[in-house]
Design a protein around this motif. Structure first.
Motif, short mmCIF file in Angstrom:
data_model
loop_
_atom_site.label_atom_id
_atom_site.label_comp_id
_atom_site.label_asym_id
_atom_site.label_seq_id
_atom_site.Cartn_x
_atom_site.Cartn_y
_atom_site.Cartn_z
N ILE A 193 -30.54 35.32 7.93
CA ILE A 193 -30.34 36.44 6.73
C ILE A 193 -31.79 36.72 6.05
CG2 ILE A 193 -29.34 36.78 4.58
CD1 ILE A 193 -26.87 35.02 5.68
N ALA A 194 -32.66 36.06 5.77
CA ALA A 194 -33.83 35.97 5.19
C ALA A 194 -34.67 37.19 5.88
CB ALA A 194 -34.57 34.72 4.92
N SER A 195 -34.82 36.96 7.21
CA SER A 195 -35.67 37.94 8.15
C SER A 195 -34.96 39.24 8.13
CB SER A 195 -35.68 37.19 9.43
OG SER A 195 -35.64 35.92 9.69
N ALA A 196 -33.63 39.34 8.09
CA ALA A 196 -32.97 40.74 8.00
C ALA A 196 -33.13 41.51 6.68
CB ALA A 196 -31.76 40.42 8.25
N VAL A 197 -33.28 40.46 5.61
CA VAL A 197 -33.47 41.14 4.33
C VAL A 197 -34.66 41.63 4.18
CG1 VAL A 197 -33.78 40.53 1.65
CG2 VAL A 197 -31.73 39.66 3.04
N LEU A 198 -35.69 40.88 4.64
CA LEU A 198 -37.21 41.61 4.81
C LEU A 198 -37.30 42.80 5.44
CD1 LEU A 198 -39.83 41.57 3.24
CD2 LEU A 198 -40.88 39.96 5.21
N TYR A 199 -36.58 42.77 6.67
CA TYR A 199 -36.82 43.87 7.50
C TYR A 199 -36.07 45.22 6.72
CZ TYR A 199 -35.86 47.41 11.46
OH TYR A 199 -35.66 48.48 11.90
N SER A 200 -34.92 44.91 6.19
CA SER A 200 -34.18 45.95 5.72
C SER A 200 -34.97 46.57 4.45
CB SER A 200 -32.66 45.64 5.14
OG SER A 200 -31.96 44.87 6.16
N ILE A 201 -35.38 45.78 3.54
CA ILE A 201 -36.19 46.38 2.37
C ILE A 201 -37.47 47.27 2.88
CG2 ILE A 201 -37.89 45.56 0.70
CD1 ILE A 201 -36.01 43.13 0.28
N LEU A 202 -38.29 46.91 4.07
CA LEU A 202 -39.31 47.54 4.51
C LEU A 202 -38.85 48.89 4.92
CD1 LEU A 202 -41.12 44.37 6.33
CD2 LEU A 202 -41.98 45.69 4.46
N THR A 203 -37.77 48.69 5.72
CA THR A 203 -37.17 49.98 6.13
C THR A 203 -36.26 50.75 5.34
OG1 THR A 203 -35.68 48.88 7.47
CG2 THR A 203 -37.69 49.23 8.75
N LYS A 204 -36.25 50.41 4.24
CA LYS A 204 -35.28 50.90 3.03
C LYS A 204 -33.91 51.13 3.86
CE LYS A 204 -38.46 54.29 3.13
NZ LYS A 204 -39.76 53.48 3.57
N ARG A 205 -33.20 50.12 4.11
CA ARG A 205 -31.95 50.22 4.75
C ARG A 205 -31.25 49.13 3.97
NH1 ARG A 205 -30.63 51.24 9.80
NH2 ARG A 205 -32.47 52.24 11.23
N VAL A 206 -29.81 49.50 3.66
CA VAL A 206 -28.80 48.97 2.87
C VAL A 206 -28.70 47.69 3.79
CG1 VAL A 206 -26.66 48.59 2.15
CG2 VAL A 206 -27.96 50.79 1.73
N VAL A 207 -28.92 46.29 3.32
CA VAL A 207 -28.44 45.00 4.18
C VAL A 207 -26.94 44.84 3.87
CG1 VAL A 207 -29.50 43.48 2.57
CG2 VAL A 207 -29.32 42.83 4.88
N LEU A 208 -26.15 44.48 4.89
CA LEU A 208 -25.17 44.01 4.63
C LEU A 208 -24.69 42.72 5.74
CD1 LEU A 208 -23.23 47.58 4.91
CD2 LEU A 208 -23.52 46.38 3.03
N LEU A 209 -23.64 41.77 4.96
CA LEU A 209 -23.10 40.61 5.99
C LEU A 209 -22.29 40.92 6.42
CD1 LEU A 209 -23.59 37.97 3.22
CD2 LEU A 209 -25.34 38.64 4.68
#
Ligand SMILES: *[C@@H]1O[C@H](CO)[C@@H](O)[C@H](O)[C@H]1NC(C)=O
Ligand SMILES: *[C@@H]1O[C@H](CO)[C@@H](O)[C@H](O)[C@H]1NC(C)=O
Ligand SMILES: *[C@@H]1O[C@H](CO)[C@@H](O)[C@H](O)[C@H]1NC(C)=O
Ligand SMILES: *[C@@H]1O[C@H](CO)[C@@H](O)[C@H](O)[C@H]1NC(C)=O
Ligand SMILES: *[C@@H]1O[C@H](CO)[C@@H](O)[C@H](O)[C@H]1NC(C)=O
Ligand SMILES: *[C@@H]1O[C@H](CO)[C@@H](O)[C@H](O)[C@H]1NC(C)=O
Ligand SMILES: *[C@@H]1O[C@H](CO)[C@@H](O)[C@H](O)[C@H]1NC(C)=O
Ligand SMILES: *[C@@H]1O[C@H](CO)[C@@H](O)[C@H](O)[C@H]1NC(C)=O
Length: 589
Positions: A193-209
């Motif tokens: 999750i932490a990895s996906a959160v950082l990726y999402s912030i960098l790419t301006k994507r809304v992260v969802l579980l």
């Protein structure tokens, strides 16, 4: 006069400026590689043609200018400001004419979604006597604030996000990452999750579980983004998990990369709505190596939904994507990315937090001067434990004595001569393990032998379940133990354990690995880690695999990016970020 060339052009917006920084970053990397290769391969100067219209001398001048302009802080500020402006622009696109003042009440939302740990967690770290805590990072805070706005704006507009996804709707200017994992323990879950959160912030994507209670039960983590929820994608598990193969909902990244190849060859356009990043052939679930390339990421920008799943922490490799690096370097000059994400985004929910507070107040906080946390994980269960715990107990004690973490003991025969009247200091050893052998051994050892300094050593273990279990209560208990460990001044961890890894990362502590190998050599009973970061175990590649990045393709990642290094032999195979930590407080004993 003498100003860098990019400033001579027309005034640029912050967003444009970030593009310039990115181009510069790539240019500098290219120049560095070119200069080095021209030193080593003097006969082949052809790569110099890559930077069109720039002579070798001009390129060297550029490097000199870059070094001068490396007065870090102002440049970092400018990069972060430009990135924040990009986030604001993304939010503005998503908002249209709707002002959030009409629907978002910050204080009401915070009453509805309380999170005590948000305000109470920091003091648990700052009060440690032997660890210099993370400096406040206002830039990271600013990015998270803007990202939360983007998150709530998109989530308000989208309504039922699963329905939006299933109808392949693209009416909103919003993109999404869905994160999911296999059936794995809490350590790996949190790290994915932490990895996906950082990726999402960098790419301006809304992260969802993905999913519901099965993935991250309610009552485990706080809602991280003010004004919206990251829960609720596919609660009925209709479209996830994706396990490869044909599927109307997701294409896999392998076929997506093939379409990129075709487009490069013959310009075939393609338009994927949703791509799942998983290598279905492999048990070591993680994004494909080409995920970490600029050309591929440029193409992912057109994909509305990305699905990130697997079982492995992959954050370190985000630092190898050239277009991500300027922002990452500016946000995390000390490379403490994981700690920053855990402490701001993955905060324990109140149910867990009150348990932590109770554990602290009842067993751990009493007059404690120094705290050692020990996490022991026997992968082979009872069999391994029975065969090994005597050895491990000996190594834990030896490691603590060798490194002046626990005071030396008085021999039995000296007893009575100088029995200290009063304990000078209280040292607590907190043991987290499924078994009790080491705790019993340490307790008994310090009951039999007083310490030479008169310090009192108390050994505490609060659970010993024997077998690893799953489920909400188990996860809550596990997270409480992770956090309790993370409040330690010193940590002894088990190689390859992501539970240990979470504790060291929340705590921002460089741990010691208790050596798990049968016969140990000069390295002694334990080895100091090289970083706070956790090991990205079993990455598909240790070399860059970017077919359209001729400068970097097939080069050793750790040589191109010295802040990403192989994990230690005492730990396990993999790659990790090398954090910069001030350990001077350890020396003041
Ligand atoms: C550099 O020049 C070559 C040949 O003229 C061209 O193919 C290439 O696209 C140019 N590259 C850039 C980055 O402008
Ligand atoms: C697409 O999603 C938007 C926002 O949820 C919604 O208003 C619209 O009706 C949807 N369009 C279709 C064709 O489902
Ligand atoms: C959202 O849409 C999905 C798919 O149509 C449906 O299964 C689910 O029940 C909906 N959720 C709510 C809260 O309406
Ligand atoms: C998958 O790829 C095909 C092209 O090969 C495309 O037509 C389709 O829309 C894609 N599906 C998704 C879910 O993106
Ligand atoms: C993404 O889509 C836009 C508009 O549909 C198009 O102009 C652009 O070329 C696409 N980018 C890539 C990398 O395919
Ligand atoms: C603790 O373990 C060590 C190493 O195996 C052993 O030598 C020692 O006797 C044990 N102490 C007690 C009190 O059990
Ligand atoms: C270490 O142990 C292994 C077997 O566990 C053995 O093959 C090897 O020779 C040992 N090495 C040393 C240096 O004793
Ligand atoms: C890559 O470089 C690092 C650092 O120099 C080195 O330790 C490692 O062994 C190299 N890896 C490979 C696969 O050559």
């Amino acid at each position: 006069m003498g100003s860098p060339t990019f400033q001579k052009t027309k005034p640029v917006s912050s967003v444009d400026r970030l593009q310039v920084y990115r181009v510069w970053g790539v240019t500098i990397a290219v120049i560095t590689v070119v200069v080095f290769s021209s030193i080593f391969i003097t006969s082949d100067l052809s790569p110099l043609g890559i930077i069109n219209g720039t002579s070798p001398q001009e390129q060297i001048d550029l490097i000199a200018k870059q070094q001068v302009s490396e007065s870090i802080a102002p440049r970092n500020d400018a990069v972060v400001q430009a990135f924040v402006a990009e986030l604001q622009q993304a939010t503005a696109h998503a908002t249209g004419k709707d002002s959030e003042g009409n629907w978002f009440q910050q204080s009401q939302w915070n009453r509805d979604y309380p999170c005590l740990s948000r305000t109470e967690l920091p003091q648990k770290y700052s009060r440690r006597n032997y660890v210099r805590d993370l400096a406040p990072n206002p830039q990271w805070r600013a990015v998270l604030r803007e990202y939360a706005k983007l998150h709530r704006t998109c989530m308000r507009k989208v309504g039922n996000v699963t329905a939006y996804f299933m109808s392949r709707n693209t009416s909103l200017d919003c993109q999404f990452t869905v994160v999911d994992t296999d059936e794995i323990g809490i350590g790996n879950r949190f790290l994915v999750i932490a990895s996906a959160v950082l990726y999402s912030i960098l790419t301006k994507r809304v992260v969802l579980l993905a999913g519901d209670e099965d993935f991250i039960p309610e009552g485990l983590l706080c809602e991280p983004f003010e004004g919206s929820s990251w829960r609720g994608f596919d609660v009925n598990r209709i479209v996830t998990p994706y396990r490869g193969g044909e599927n109307p909902f997701w294409n896999n990244s392998g076929s997506f990369h093939s379409r990129i190849d075709e487009a490069v060859k013959d310009g075939k356009p393609f338009d994927d709505y949703a791509v799942a990043n998983i290598d279905a052939q492999s048990w070591v679930g993680q994004p494909h190596s080409r995920f970490y390339c600029d050309v591929e990421q440029e193409n992912y920008k057109n994909v509305t939904f990305m699905y990130l799943t697997g079982m492995l922490y992959f954050l370190p490799k985000l630092f190898t994507v050239p277009s991500f690096r300027p922002v990452l370097e500016a946000l995390f000059p000390d490379r403490m990315a994981l700690t920053s994400i855990l402490r701001e985004v993955m905060l324990p929910a109140d149910e867990v937090w009150t348990r932590v507070q109770r554990m602290e107040q009842t067993y751990l906080e009493d007059r404690v001067d120094r705290r050692l946390g020990v996490q022991l994980r026997y992968r082979g269960g009872w069999g391994e434990y029975n065969g090994k715990f005597h050895t491990i107990a000996g190594r834990v004690l030896q490691c603590a004595l060798d490194n002046n973490i626990l005071p030396p003991m008085v021999k039995n025969t000296e007893r009575g001569n100088n029995e200290p009247a009063l304990a000078m200091r209280m040292i607590t050893v907190f043991v987290a393990s499924l078994y009790e052998g080491v705790k019993n051994n340490l307790t008994e050892t310090f009951l039999r032998h007083p310490t030479a300094t008169g310090d009192a050593v108390k050994v505490v273990q609060l659970s010993s379940e024997g077998d690893q279990k799953f489920g909400k209560l188990v996860y809550q208990g596990a997270l409480a133990e992770v956090l309790t460990l993370s409040f330690s001044d010193h940590l002894f961890v088990t190689p390859k354990s992501t539970f240990s890894g979470l504790a060291q990362a929340y705590g921002g502590v460089v741990p010691w690995f208790i050596d798990w190998r049968d016969n140990i050599t000069e390295s002694g009973p334990c080895t100091r880690a090289q970083t706070v970061d956790v090991c990205f175990q079993a990455p598909f590649d240790y070399n860059i695999k970017c077919p359209y990045d001729h400068e970097r393709h097939d080069k050793n990642i750790s040589e191109v990016y010295p802040d990403v290094q192989p994990c230690l032999a005492v730990d396990t195979g993999g790659l990790q970020l090398i954090t910069k930590n001030d350990m001077s407080m350890e020396l003041l004993r």
